[in-house]
Design an enzyme around this catalytic site. Sequence first.
Site, mmCIF file in Angstrom:
data_model
loop_
_atom_site.group_PDB
_atom_site.id
_atom_site.type_symbol
_atom_site.label_atom_id
_atom_site.label_comp_id
_atom_site.label_asym_id
_atom_site.label_seq_id
_atom_site.Cartn_x
_atom_site.Cartn_y
_atom_site.Cartn_z
ATOM 1 N N PHE A 16 0.894 -1.281 0.106
ATOM 2 C CA PHE A 16 -0.038 -0.016 -0.163
ATOM 3 C C PHE A 16 0.644 1.415 -0.011
ATOM 4 O O PHE A 16 0.185 2.411 -0.315
ATOM 5 C CB PHE A 16 -0.740 0.044 1.264
ATOM 6 C CG PHE A 16 -0.140 0.183 2.423
ATOM 7 C CD1 PHE A 16 0.302 1.465 2.857
ATOM 8 C CD2 PHE A 16 0.183 -0.987 3.364
ATOM 9 C CE1 PHE A 16 0.810 1.835 4.073
ATOM 10 C CE2 PHE A 16 0.856 -0.705 4.354
ATOM 11 C CZ PHE A 16 1.410 0.640 4.982
ATOM 12 N N ARG A 36 -5.656 -2.103 0.016
ATOM 13 C CA ARG A 36 -5.843 -0.918 0.657
ATOM 14 C C ARG A 36 -5.761 0.178 -0.324
ATOM 15 O O ARG A 36 -6.337 1.025 -0.014
ATOM 16 C CB ARG A 36 -4.827 -0.610 1.806
ATOM 17 C CG ARG A 36 -5.040 -1.785 2.882
ATOM 18 C CD ARG A 36 -3.756 -1.613 4.008
ATOM 19 N NE ARG A 36 -4.119 -2.609 5.136
ATOM 20 C CZ ARG A 36 -3.359 -2.566 6.043
ATOM 21 N NH1 ARG A 36 -2.153 -2.048 6.068
ATOM 22 N NH2 ARG A 36 -3.393 -3.515 7.037
ATOM 23 N N CYS A 64 10.163 1.400 3.394
ATOM 24 C CA CYS A 64 10.936 0.472 3.777
ATOM 25 C C CYS A 64 12.467 1.038 3.799
ATOM 26 O O CYS A 64 13.588 0.567 4.234
ATOM 27 C CB CYS A 64 11.271 -0.650 2.835
ATOM 28 S SG CYS A 64 11.619 -0.411 1.230
#
Length: 488
Positions: free
Chosen positions: A155, A183, A287
Amino acid sequence: MTVQTAPQIVKNYIGGEWVESISTKMEAVYNPATGEVIAQVPLSTKVDVEQAVSAANEAFKSWSKTAVPKRARILFKYQQLLVDNWEELAKLITIENGKSYNEAYGEVLRGIECVEFAAGAPTLMMGKQLPDIATGIESGMYRYPIGVIGGITPFNFPMMVPCWMFPLAIACGNTFVLKPSERTPLLAARLAELAEEAGLPKGVLNIVNGAHDVVNGLLEHKLVKAISFVGSQPVAEYVYKKGTENLKRVQALAGAKNHSIVLNDANLELATKQIISAAFGSAGERCMAASVVTVEEEIADQLVGRLVEEANKIVIGNGLDEDVFLGPVIRDNHKERTIGYIDSGVEQGATLVRDGREDTAVKGAGYFVGPTIFDHVTKEMKIWQDEIFAPVLSIVRVKSLDEAIEIANESRFANGACIYTDSGASVRQFRETIESGMLGVNVGVPAPMAFFPFSGWKDSFYGDLHANGTDGVEFYTRKKMLTSRWEK
């Protein structure tokens, strides 16, 4: 009279047609800044996956034989359509993901850059030849596509990550089945519409919306030759194990806990600016977010003071508002999970110097958590160990660069790491001894451009060939070697 309109139902895109899922199960898609339901997405079944894979497999027969320059021209047209619709795409990202419009605008740029790289297919697909391996004998290596590819995307980057995958895969002659995050399915649908407008043939790109059943359907299907995944560490490990058990190529990009090391000779103004952006941009839901700052003791108080001062200036709110920097996290349960980690940090003895929980109650129905900063964090604490994926920053005080590197290397994650210093010797030591795949020197987010691999290490990546760059080309192609003898 006000007419109430029901949220749209997202359809699957199979064989060039928008079709309803076989499933009657739906999941709400929310605007995380308002809590408003903006769509309903189907939780598709393995039957839907079968239809998409069959369409992709049929399209592969002709697409794999399409001249590489022709494939490239379609991608060049696609790239221009993305540019032409830049603002619309950025707004859609903000509405369904929550990040600020400025960050969404930047995400569209990264997606466009991925398509630009893929459009270089004639060069990327080139093989190699050696004319004289022996008297009168020559050898050549040729690249070929591998077949139907499955892509599973998260997402947090609903445009950039799909654009890591399918443009390069189809440039190499493969066909693709994409499962976007349930999502954030709306951006993926728009990408497919624009690909069709660019002239991409039916069945080359397919979208199946859903959750676990779709993932397992792709991992188990014999006609799916490779899987590209980006998401959390537990799911990445599952995808890698199950995919390889079914004899597929797999690249699974997983979680992260990125460390930033600040040395005594660092430019603190620069370091502060970079860390604030890296830690709290995209609400920390990326990330490559700065999660841990390891700072030498002599300058720790100065740095902490600067970080808190800058964090207090951050404007929190709906990402469509012009001055907003920090939007919401993706869902209410993720907000509660984040608050749980903040509670844990306090309970385990870290010093909470900036409490983002205080920003959650004043923003209405959205899923907001403000910038949170902990000082005096140790590696025994959950906030140091786990990927929180939220605007939470942990500060660890150390005596030296050696200690900072030793602490960073104890993390099981190894996506990125940064150092702030003016010392070339320190940079060299950092580069040679840090156990991480993407490094930054005086930059906060060392994510590489599309022509380099996104090269996480340890539990941040499962596989052999990374996304993007020449690794991506290797992942999406197979080779033939031709050895010939020609004698007069």
